[in-house]
Design a protein around this motif. Structure first.
Motif, PDB file in Angstrom:
ATOM      1  N   ILE A  38      22.118   5.960 -15.933  1.00  0.00           N
ATOM      2  CA  ILE A  38      21.658   4.562 -16.433  1.00  0.00           C
ATOM      3  C   ILE A  38      22.392   3.630 -15.882  1.00  0.00           C
ATOM      4  CG2 ILE A  38      23.493   4.669 -18.383  1.00  0.00           C
ATOM      5  CD1 ILE A  38      19.898   3.309 -18.684  1.00  0.00           C
ATOM      6  N   VAL A  39      23.491   4.110 -15.229  1.00  0.00           N
ATOM      7  CA  VAL A  39      24.535   2.899 -14.359  1.00  0.00           C
ATOM      8  C   VAL A  39      23.591   2.094 -13.265  1.00  0.00           C
ATOM      9  CG1 VAL A  39      26.323   2.897 -12.801  1.00  0.00           C
ATOM     10  CG2 VAL A  39      26.418   4.272 -14.944  1.00  0.00           C
ATOM     11  N   PRO A  40      22.575   2.762 -12.562  1.00  0.00           N
ATOM     12  CA  PRO A  40      22.013   1.722 -11.458  1.00  0.00           C
ATOM     13  C   PRO A  40      21.077   0.939 -12.324  1.00  0.00           C
ATOM     14  CG  PRO A  40      21.878   4.154 -10.840  1.00  0.00           C
ATOM     15  CD  PRO A  40      22.589   4.004 -12.406  1.00  0.00           C
ATOM     16  N   LEU A  41      20.435   1.222 -13.524  1.00  0.00           N
ATOM     17  CA  LEU A  41      19.498   0.379 -14.222  1.00  0.00           C
ATOM     18  C   LEU A  41      20.505  -0.985 -14.763  1.00  0.00           C
ATOM     19  CD1 LEU A  41      16.723   0.137 -14.638  1.00  0.00           C
ATOM     20  CD2 LEU A  41      17.038   1.429 -16.770  1.00  0.00           C
ATOM     21  N   ILE A  42      21.689  -0.444 -15.437  1.00  0.00           N
ATOM     22  CA  ILE A  42      22.630  -1.508 -15.869  1.00  0.00           C
ATOM     23  C   ILE A  42      23.073  -2.562 -14.890  1.00  0.00           C
ATOM     24  CG2 ILE A  42      24.859  -1.902 -17.004  1.00  0.00           C
ATOM     25  CD1 ILE A  42      24.288   0.742 -18.542  1.00  0.00           C
ATOM     26  N   ALA A  43      23.373  -1.798 -13.593  1.00  0.00           N
ATOM     27  CA  ALA A  43      23.754  -2.666 -12.508  1.00  0.00           C
ATOM     28  C   ALA A  43      22.460  -3.869 -12.117  1.00  0.00           C
ATOM     29  CB  ALA A  43      24.047  -1.749 -11.339  1.00  0.00           C
ATOM     30  N   VAL A  44      21.235  -3.272 -12.304  1.00  0.00           N
ATOM     31  CA  VAL A  44      20.211  -4.078 -11.948  1.00  0.00           C
ATOM     32  C   VAL A  44      19.894  -5.393 -12.764  1.00  0.00           C
ATOM     33  CG1 VAL A  44      17.654  -4.423 -11.597  1.00  0.00           C
ATOM     34  CG2 VAL A  44      18.816  -2.223 -10.742  1.00  0.00           C
ATOM     35  N   ALA A  45      20.128  -4.948 -14.206  1.00  0.00           N
ATOM     36  CA  ALA A  45      20.400  -5.894 -15.163  1.00  0.00           C
ATOM     37  C   ALA A  45      21.346  -6.822 -15.143  1.00  0.00           C
ATOM     38  CB  ALA A  45      20.065  -5.097 -16.700  1.00  0.00           C
ATOM     39  N   ALA A  46      22.419  -6.272 -14.945  1.00  0.00           N
ATOM     40  CA  ALA A  46      23.592  -7.377 -14.659  1.00  0.00           C
ATOM     41  C   ALA A  46      23.490  -8.397 -13.614  1.00  0.00           C
ATOM     42  CB  ALA A  46      24.922  -6.644 -14.468  1.00  0.00           C
ATOM     43  N   VAL A  47      22.772  -8.036 -12.531  1.00  0.00           N
ATOM     44  CA  VAL A  47      22.612  -8.764 -11.230  1.00  0.00           C
ATOM     45  C   VAL A  47      21.495  -9.742 -11.890  1.00  0.00           C
ATOM     46  CG1 VAL A  47      21.601  -8.959  -8.995  1.00  0.00           C
ATOM     47  CG2 VAL A  47      23.341  -7.181  -9.490  1.00  0.00           C
ATOM     48  N   ALA A  48      20.468  -9.486 -12.405  1.00  0.00           N
ATOM     49  CA  ALA A  48      19.373 -10.070 -12.783  1.00  0.00           C
ATOM     50  C   ALA A  48      19.905 -11.166 -13.657  1.00  0.00           C
ATOM     51  CB  ALA A  48      18.243  -9.368 -13.493  1.00  0.00           C
ATOM     52  N   ILE A  49      20.479 -10.733 -14.846  1.00  0.00           N
ATOM     53  CA  ILE A  49      21.118 -11.880 -15.732  1.00  0.00           C
ATOM     54  C   ILE A  49      22.063 -12.738 -15.366  1.00  0.00           C
ATOM     55  CG2 ILE A  49      22.477 -11.855 -17.822  1.00  0.00           C
ATOM     56  CD1 ILE A  49      20.893  -9.290 -18.690  1.00  0.00           C
ATOM     57  N   ALA A  50      22.961 -12.244 -14.271  1.00  0.00           N
ATOM     58  CA  ALA A  50      23.912 -13.321 -13.519  1.00  0.00           C
ATOM     59  C   ALA A  50      23.134 -14.340 -12.816  1.00  0.00           C
ATOM     60  CB  ALA A  50      24.811 -12.337 -12.627  1.00  0.00           C
ATOM     61  N   GLY A  51      22.200 -13.905 -12.055  1.00  0.00           N
ATOM     62  CA  GLY A  51      21.275 -14.916 -11.380  1.00  0.00           C
ATOM     63  C   GLY A  51      20.454 -15.712 -12.343  1.00  0.00           C
ATOM     64  N   GLU A  52      19.986 -15.273 -13.242  1.00  0.00           N
ATOM     65  CA  GLU A  52      19.553 -16.183 -14.333  1.00  0.00           C
ATOM     66  C   GLU A  52      20.357 -17.065 -14.898  1.00  0.00           C
ATOM     67  OE1 GLU A  52      16.158 -16.794 -14.248  1.00  0.00           O
ATOM     68  OE2 GLU A  52      16.152 -15.274 -12.724  1.00  0.00           O
ATOM     69  N   LEU A  53      21.484 -16.655 -15.212  1.00  0.00           N
ATOM     70  CA  LEU A  53      22.666 -17.679 -15.775  1.00  0.00           C
ATOM     71  C   LEU A  53      22.865 -18.517 -14.778  1.00  0.00           C
ATOM     72  CD1 LEU A  53      24.964 -15.072 -17.375  1.00  0.00           C
ATOM     73  CD2 LEU A  53      23.684 -16.813 -18.443  1.00  0.00           C
ATOM     74  N   VAL A  54      22.851 -18.555 -13.589  1.00  0.00           N
ATOM     75  CA  VAL A  54      22.889 -19.474 -12.505  1.00  0.00           C
ATOM     76  C   VAL A  54      21.828 -20.556 -12.858  1.00  0.00           C
ATOM     77  CG1 VAL A  54      23.089 -20.175 -10.150  1.00  0.00           C
ATOM     78  CG2 VAL A  54      24.512 -18.142 -10.951  1.00  0.00           C
ATOM     79  N   ASP A  55      20.657 -19.946 -12.841  1.00  0.00           N
ATOM     80  CA  ASP A  55      19.456 -20.819 -13.026  1.00  0.00           C
ATOM     81  C   ASP A  55      19.460 -21.629 -14.292  1.00  0.00           C
ATOM     82  OD1 ASP A  55      18.556 -19.953 -10.448  1.00  0.00           O
ATOM     83  OD2 ASP A  55      16.906 -18.437 -11.485  1.00  0.00           O
ATOM     84  N   MET A  56      19.978 -20.891 -15.351  1.00  0.00           N
ATOM     85  CA  MET A  56      20.077 -21.706 -16.622  1.00  0.00           C
ATOM     86  C   MET A  56      21.016 -22.894 -16.531  1.00  0.00           C
ATOM     87  SD  MET A  56      21.405 -20.424 -20.273  1.00  0.00           S
ATOM     88  CE  MET A  56      23.158 -19.955 -19.755  1.00  0.00           C
ATOM     89  N   HIS A  57      22.036 -22.644 -15.881  1.00  0.00           N
ATOM     90  CA  HIS A  57      22.960 -23.592 -15.600  1.00  0.00           C
ATOM     91  C   HIS A  57      22.401 -24.799 -14.911  1.00  0.00           C
ATOM     92  CE1 HIS A  57      26.391 -25.789 -13.870  1.00  0.00           C
ATOM     93  NE2 HIS A  57      26.881 -25.813 -14.931  1.00  0.00           N
ATOM     94  N   GLU A  58      21.791 -24.539 -13.947  1.00  0.00           N
ATOM     95  CA  GLU A  58      21.061 -25.282 -13.171  1.00  0.00           C
ATOM     96  C   GLU A  58      19.946 -26.192 -13.665  1.00  0.00           C
ATOM     97  OE1 GLU A  58      18.438 -26.181  -8.913  1.00  0.00           O
ATOM     98  OE2 GLU A  58      20.089 -24.591  -9.321  1.00  0.00           O
ATOM     99  N   ASP A  59      19.182 -25.615 -14.667  1.00  0.00           N
ATOM    100  CA  ASP A  59      18.147 -26.200 -15.417  1.00  0.00           C
ATOM    101  C   ASP A  59      18.842 -26.930 -16.546  1.00  0.00           C
ATOM    102  OD1 ASP A  59      16.170 -24.791 -14.261  1.00  0.00           O
ATOM    103  OD2 ASP A  59      15.737 -23.355 -15.875  1.00  0.00           O
ATOM    104  N   LEU A  60      20.012 -26.625 -16.930  1.00  0.00           N
ATOM    105  CA  LEU A  60      20.439 -27.394 -17.961  1.00  0.00           C
ATOM    106  C   LEU A  60      21.049 -28.834 -17.408  1.00  0.00           C
ATOM    107  CD1 LEU A  60      22.254 -24.732 -20.290  1.00  0.00           C
ATOM    108  CD2 LEU A  60      20.130 -26.265 -20.726  1.00  0.00           C
ATOM    109  N   SER A  61      21.814 -28.741 -16.229  1.00  0.00           N
ATOM    110  CA  SER A  61      22.548 -29.717 -15.786  1.00  0.00           C
ATOM    111  C   SER A  61      21.362 -30.749 -15.089  1.00  0.00           C
ATOM    112  CB  SER A  61      23.429 -29.225 -14.674  1.00  0.00           C
ATOM    113  OG  SER A  61      22.716 -28.790 -13.393  1.00  0.00           O
ATOM    114  N   THR A  62      20.003 -30.188 -14.498  1.00  0.00           N
ATOM    115  CA  THR A  62      19.244 -31.154 -13.880  1.00  0.00           C
ATOM    116  C   THR A  62      18.131 -31.384 -14.749  1.00  0.00           C
ATOM    117  OG1 THR A  62      18.060 -29.206 -12.848  1.00  0.00           O
ATOM    118  CG2 THR A  62      19.746 -30.273 -11.495  1.00  0.00           C
TER     119      THR A  62
END
Length: 108
Positions: free
Chosen positions: A47-71
């Motif tokens: 399950i570790v590789p799938l969790i790694a993908v989820a973590a990277v995807a969520i991290a990227g979307e947190l960056v996008d969320m921060h940008e959405d909220l600020s802009t």
């Protein structure tokens, strides 16, 4: 509206590769999955590789969320959900096939 560093990098990668943002999500998801599977003891069945993908995807979307909220002043959560699902889809398919034994000649 000024483009953030993260968006500038994403646009540059998209332009350099000629791939859409959706395609880049798919490629990143598969690349992270394959690298994590290569270092995982149980490889594709873990399950570790799938969790790694989820973590990277969520991290990227947190960056996008921060940008959405600020802009924009609001979060485009449907777009973020689409991106996370797009990133996770093929790694999840490979993982499920590996777990079922239908891939790589494994017995379940």
């Amino acid at each position: 509206m000024e483009t953030s560093t993260a968006q500038t990098i994403k646009l540059a990668i998209s332009e350099l590769t000629g791939l859409s943002k959706d395609a880049l999500h798919i490629y990143v998801g598969l690349a992270v999955f394959l690298v994590a599977a290569a270092v995982s003891p149980r490889r594709f069945r873990s399950i570790v590789p799938l969790i790694a993908v989820a973590a990277v995807a969520i991290a990227g979307e947190l960056v996008d969320m921060h940008e959405d909220l600020s802009t924009l002043g609001y979060w485009r959560w449907v777009s973020s959900l689409h991106d996370v699902l797009n990133t996770l889809f093929w790694p999840a398919v490979v993982w499920l096939l590996a777990r079922s034994g239908a891939m790589f000649g494994q017995k379940s």
